[in-house]
Design a protein around this motif. Structure first.
Motif, PDB file in Angstrom:
ATOM      1  N   ASN A  63      34.480  38.603  46.102  1.00  0.00           N
ATOM      2  CA  ASN A  63      35.851  38.172  45.831  1.00  0.00           C
ATOM      3  C   ASN A  63      36.844  38.823  46.784  1.00  0.00           C
ATOM      4  O   ASN A  63      37.782  38.175  47.273  1.00  0.00           O
ATOM      5  N   THR A  64      36.655  40.112  47.051  1.00  0.00           N
ATOM      6  CA  THR A  64      37.538  40.817  47.984  1.00  0.00           C
ATOM      7  C   THR A  64      37.440  40.213  49.377  1.00  0.00           C
ATOM      8  O   THR A  64      38.454  40.025  50.064  1.00  0.00           O
ATOM      9  N   LEU A  65      36.220  39.900  49.799  1.00  0.00           N
ATOM     10  CA  LEU A  65      36.028  39.248  51.097  1.00  0.00           C
ATOM     11  C   LEU A  65      36.721  37.895  51.118  1.00  0.00           C
ATOM     12  O   LEU A  65      37.357  37.527  52.117  1.00  0.00           O
ATOM     13  N   PHE A  66      36.645  37.159  50.019  1.00  0.00           N
ATOM     14  CA  PHE A  66      37.316  35.863  49.903  1.00  0.00           C
ATOM     15  C   PHE A  66      38.825  36.027  50.062  1.00  0.00           C
ATOM     16  O   PHE A  66      39.471  35.278  50.802  1.00  0.00           O
ATOM     17  N   TYR A  67      39.389  37.010  49.359  1.00  0.00           N
ATOM     18  CA  TYR A  67      40.824  37.261  49.449  1.00  0.00           C
ATOM     19  C   TYR A  67      41.237  37.596  50.881  1.00  0.00           C
ATOM     20  O   TYR A  67      42.249  37.094  51.389  1.00  0.00           O
ATOM     21  N   VAL A  68      40.456  38.452  51.535  1.00  0.00           N
ATOM     22  CA  VAL A  68      40.801  38.904  52.886  1.00  0.00           C
ATOM     23  C   VAL A  68      40.722  37.753  53.889  1.00  0.00           C
ATOM     24  O   VAL A  68      41.650  37.535  54.673  1.00  0.00           O
TER      25      VAL A  68
END
Length: 284
Positions: free
Chosen positions: A63-68
């Motif tokens: 999810n963090t990678l998606f946000y970034v």
């Protein structure tokens, strides 16, 4: 002597806690351990190995990678675009627009969450009302994992444009007018000026904005915490929210400390890569 107070504050409130947290990450410290230190045991790398097999941690990492990947380019693009538009405008109304675009970045996240919560509401939200005028079905903005992540990115982009816009505006106003005058004499159009003068001369500001924005989005926390609390189905949980939940809700301080240092290593690695690429580009 003059920097001693700032250095002391940095050591006491930043450097020492970092080393303490690093030591805690190798223990089983929990709420019981805070009351009875004798119950704290050294468990080596168990917390880190547990992270590798924790599916919720994997989901938070994804999810963090998606946000970034989605959020950082959008923030940079819109910040630069708005800064360019406001910089070219000579009317006093553009000063008002600067304040309008900057206001979201200084607005309290709780107030923002309340407003956007009404906008995203499935039954009576403004967005679904506008879709109903076009005879379109209601959209569950915060009730489907992927769509909820996109909705949070939209909110975070809207909130994060202001500060970066100010940085780009300052950099734009620092470009000597002689470059533009020379380009005009040579018959260059606006697109030539933009891609051959303006953007190249903004490389330092762009680098700074990219680094700070990327670090901020890797620590993406307030939006999922306030708007969805990591739901639905943990579909919006970020690494920072994962660390918070384990540390302050589950009282697993050692496990949360291990997660925070994994995030710390990711941020350091990404930042060093950016500086390395920037150095190579400068040398070239």
């Amino acid at each position: 002597m003059f920097i001693a107070p700032a250095l002391l504050i940095l050591i006491v409130f930043s450097i020492i806690p970092i080393f303490i947290a690093f030591g805690i990450s190798f223990t089983n410290l929990n709420l019981k351990g805070l009351a009875d230190w004798s119950s704290i045991n050294f468990i080596g790398l168990d917390n880190y190995s547990k992270l590798l097999s924790d599916t919720l941690f994997h989901k938070s990492l994804f999810n963090t990678l998606f946000y970034v990947v989605l959020g950082v380019p959008l923030v940079i693009f819109f910040s630069l675009g708005i800064a360019l538009l406001l910089n070219y405008g000579k009317n006093k109304i553009f000063t008002v627009f600067r304040a309008v675009y900057y206001m979201p970045s200084i607005t309290n996240i709780i107030a923002v969450a309340v407003v956007w919560g009404y906008l995203y509401n499935t039954e009576y939200g403004l967005f679904n009302y506008l879709l109903s005028l076009l005879s379109m079905d209601k959209v569950p903005w915060l009730e489907e994992p992927t769509l909820a992540k996109i909705s949070l990115v939209v909110l975070a982009v809207w909130k994060g444009i202001g500060i970066n816009m100010i940085i780009f505006l300052a950099a734009l106003q620092g470009i000597p007018k002689s470059y533009y005058e020379a380009a005009e004499m040579d018959g260059a159009n606006r697109w030539h000026v933009l891609f051959n003068i303006t953007i190249p001369l903004l490389r330092y500001a762009t680098f700074f904005v990219t680094v700070t924005t990327l670090i901020g989005w890797l620590q993406f926390f307030e939006e999922p915490f306030v708007m969805t609390n990591g739901g639905p189905l943990d579909g919006t949980i970020s690494m920072a929210l994962f660390i918070y939940k384990n540390g302050f809700q589950n009282s697993q301080f050692g496990y949360a400390a291990a997660g925070s240092f994994v995030l710390f290593l990711i941020i350091i690695t990404v930042t060093l890569i950016q500086f390395k690429l920037r150095k190579s580009d400068t040398e070239y």
